[in-house]
Motif scaffolding. Structure first.
Motif: not given
Lengths: 305, 424
Positions: B86-87, B89-90, B109, B112, B114, B383, B424
């Motif tokens: 995820k980091t 992707f950021v 994934f 979102e 991704a 999660d 969320q």
């Protein structure tokens, strides 16, 4: 006339020289300033900004104002983490300070093999905390070293890491063991600066060893104690790595090892609630700042002989 | 501390990737100085398993030899795989191809954006997915959109220690729940700290009991929790009661970290694990004998839980067509057979009769279990529910602080709340 002109010239020269001096100083500290802004102050400011957004790392950010704060204060898990961190700090910080002070005082004497002992006590703080955590997982294993030792005395030891009642205490022991040595070195340095004459005078007055420790060593170590209490408090309130490794990143069993820093990590990176994690970061910052100011009032005054 | 370790890892992975790509491209430049520079495709997965520590490297080396225009590089991610991904992707620096994992990671994934849909690539290449086990591919299809192509899988099966069985006078592995429970009683010797079953009390080790009792965790569309049914309670209670009766234990009680390890240490007579435990046990505990049986049958069936993974193309991929060629190669019948050597089983029906399984009969019962196994998955936003809520409620029930019914109603309620929050 001439004297005045000379005086003015001298003044402007001084100003010029001062300006030049300042420029040079800033130039020399520029690398550090850049590093500090880029990797420390900048990210910290960014964390404040993030505490007001909703973002899960993969989608786009949008501003939600203070709602992250109102959300975390209603989360039971957040208060569990605060409680764990505060209990952890309240037990570990005083204990490590006292142990470090007593050991420093002992190792400041002329003992045989003094260097070896100093090395042994300092060793934990130069080892990686990931390594020491793994080591302690073996010691605290249900069938591990500590329980084997306890069994020797007929005590059937608990499942230190698997039982929610003992997991945080296990991490406390690990943390005290690993940090006391470092603080001991600071106390040792502080001890060197206490004039030997004071002890001699006290001895002539008939003070016992314990009295000398309580009446001379402890008060005169106050500058070191202040530093250690503040550093210890910050370190324990922000404890992350040991919890993370011992619980496998979950903060378990039953959230018993969930600290504020682990909560922040989980919210941001594991669950994608960046805003909530950042809000908890701001909370932790305020908590640490307030406690540091209080400690400064209590211990930060200059010593009066 | 936290920030430090995270940046450290990303710095490390970036520098490793940089060094490897430099090494490759310079070697390439020497051999073929005249031709066009090949497209580099970065393939990522977690490290630490036999498949991901070695087999992928060999596969990509073979691919690079036969595909001169593409240079595929493997970048293992050590540590918290999804977190680090995820980091990346950021930072806009995600690998071209990633592995999608089970347990609710794939839907995250996918939802979102991704990872990109593969349908158009599949249509162009006439790629068929009919050969894949439904349990292995269904998890990576949302509606009609295919997001990932299966890499490997493994269902849970019953691992047991035949020596301990013999000592307890039991002739073979249990075939029913009743026999399972009775055998666990006979096999437990609390003085020696040997238990009938040693298992971490977690949902991916009890969900199959719920299925076996005719229940389910969620409805098939994953829009509703279904843990408030009598069947779910029956399956969950069966698992919890093994601990309450003292015939099952947590790994930490016997000084292990997971069921497979406890079995290897001789502290567990039985454990519920997938094929990943085979190479582990053979390498780490070569002296402990073990055998594998299908799961005992519950009131309704002997359904198992399956753990498939898949290859997928990320939105950051600069050359999706070339990335597709890599995926096509890795998931093709020619390469899919290699996962066996890493202790995972094939995702292609056409490969179950291949020679490797005939010369390694230990896999036969895992393969038998594959035809009735449900993939372990959750929708986007679960999660925290998967990582913490499920485990905590299970542990409370195992410790007797709440009844199985109370634990399930908590899980039902919190799962519904998570669904209503819309991930969320």
């Amino acid at each position: 006339m001439a004297i005045l002109a000379l005086e003015a010239h001298r003044k402007s020269g001084l100003r010029q020289w001062k300006r030049k001096e300042a420029t040079t100083a800033y130039l020399f500290s520029l690398p550090t300033i850049l590093l500090l802004v880029g990797f420390s102050l900048g990210p910290a400011a960014y964390a404040f900004y993030l505490s007001g957004v909703s973002w899960n790392l993969l989608n786009s950010q949008h501003w939600v104002g203070l709602s992250n704060f109102s959300q975390i204060v209603t989360m039971p898990l957040f208060w569990t983490s605060v409680q764990n961190s505060v209990i952890f700090a309240a037990i570990v910080m005083p204990t490590q300070t006292i142990i470090a002070m007593v050991f420093a005082a002992i190792l400041n004497q002329n003992l045989p093999a003094r260097g070896l002992f100093r090395l042994a006590f300092f060793f934990p703080s130069i080892s990686s905390s990931a390594v020491t955590s793994l080591m302690f997982m073996w010691i605290f294993n249900k069938l591990g070293l500590l329980n084997g030792f306890l069994l020797f005395f007929g005590v059937n030891g608990p499942d230190w890491i698997g039982d929610p009642r003992f997991a945080l205490s296990a991490i406390m022991m690990l943390n005290i063991w690993s940090t006391s040595g470092y603080f001991m070195i600071i106390f040792l340095a502080g001890l060197q600066s206490i004039p030997q004459t004071m002890y001699e005078a006290a001895m002539i007055d008939g003070a016992s060893g314990f009295q000398r420790f309580m009446k001379i060593t402890v008060p005169l170590l106050k500058p070191s104690t202040f530093f250690i209490v503040v550093m210890g408090m910050i370190g324990t309130l922000q404890m992350f790595d040991q919890s993370f490794i011992i619980s496998g990143g979950t903060g378990g069993p039953l959230n018993s090892t969930m600290t504020i820093a682990l909560f922040i990590y989980q919210e941001i990176f594991s669950y994608g609630n960046v805003g909530l994690g950042a809000a908890a970061t701001v909370f932790l910052f305020v908590l640490v700042l307030a406690l540091t100011i209080l400690t400064n009032r209590w211990l930060g005054k200059p010593i009066e002989y | 501390m936290m920030k430090k370790s995270v940046t450290w890892l990303s710095v490390l992975s970036v520098s490793v990737a940089g060094v490897t790509s430099l090494g490759f491209s310079s070697a390439y430049a020497q051999s073929k100085a005249t031709s066009v520079k090949p497209v580099t495709i970065v393939v990522a997965s977690w490290s630490g398993t036999n498949v991901t520590n070695g087999i992928i490297d060999q596969q990509l080396a073979r691919f690079n030899k036969t595909h001169p225009g593409i240079h595929a590089i493997y970048r293992p991610i050590s540590g918290d795989y999804e977190t680090i991904l995820k980091t990346e992707f950021v930072a806009g620096d995600a690998p071209d191809i990633i592995t999608l994992n089970n347990g609710g990671q794939a839907p995250t994934f996918e939802a979102e954006g991704a990872v990109v849909p593969l349908n158009s690539f599949m249509a162009k290449s006439h790629y068929s997915i009919k050969d894949f086990y439904p349990g292995a591919i269904n998890m990576f299809i949302s509606g009609k959109t295919v997001y990932g192509l299966p890499r490997d899988q493994s269902p849970l099966a019953l691992y047991y220690n035949p020596v301990l069985f013999k000592q307890a006078g039991i002739s073979g592995p249990p075939k029913t729940w009743a026999a399972f429970q009775a055998d666990a009683h006979k096999l437990t010797d609390s003085k020696k700290k040997v238990y009938g079953l040693v298992q971490t009390p977690q949902e991916p080790r009890w969900a199959q009991f719920v299925y076996q009792a005719g229940g389910s965790i969620m409805n098939p569309a994953m829009t509703k929790m279904t843990l408030n049914t009598p069947a779910a309670l029956k399956g969950f209670s069966f698992f919890i009661n093994l601990y309450r009766h003292g015939v099952a234990a947590q790994p930490s009680e016997v000084g292990a970290t997971w069921g497979g390890q406890a079995l290897g240490m001789g502290k567990a007579a039985m454990a519920l694990e997938g094929a990943w435990a085979i190479p582990y046990l053979q390498d780490t505990y070569p002296k402990t004998k073990f055998a594998i049986a299908p799961l005992p049958k519950g009131p309704v069936n002997n359904e198992s839980l399956d753990f498939p993974t898949a290859w997928s193309i990320t939105k950051d991929a600069q050359h999706p067509q070339q990335a597709w060629e890599v995926i096509q190669y890795l998931t093709g019948a020619g390469e899919a057979q290699w996962v066996e050597q890493g202790g995972l089983v094939t995702v292609r029906k056409s490969l179950v009769n291949m020679p490797y399984y005939r010369s390694h009969p230990i896999y036969s019962n895992i393969i038998k279990q594959m035809s009735n196994a449900i993939p372990w998955t959750f929708p986007n936003g679960f999660d925290q529910y998967v990582n913490s809520t499920l485990g905590n409620e299970t542990l409370l029930a195992v410790e007797g602080k709440v009844t199985p019914k109370e634990a399930l109603s908590q899980l039902q309620q919190q799962g519904q709340a998570t669904l209503q929050n819309g991930g969320q």
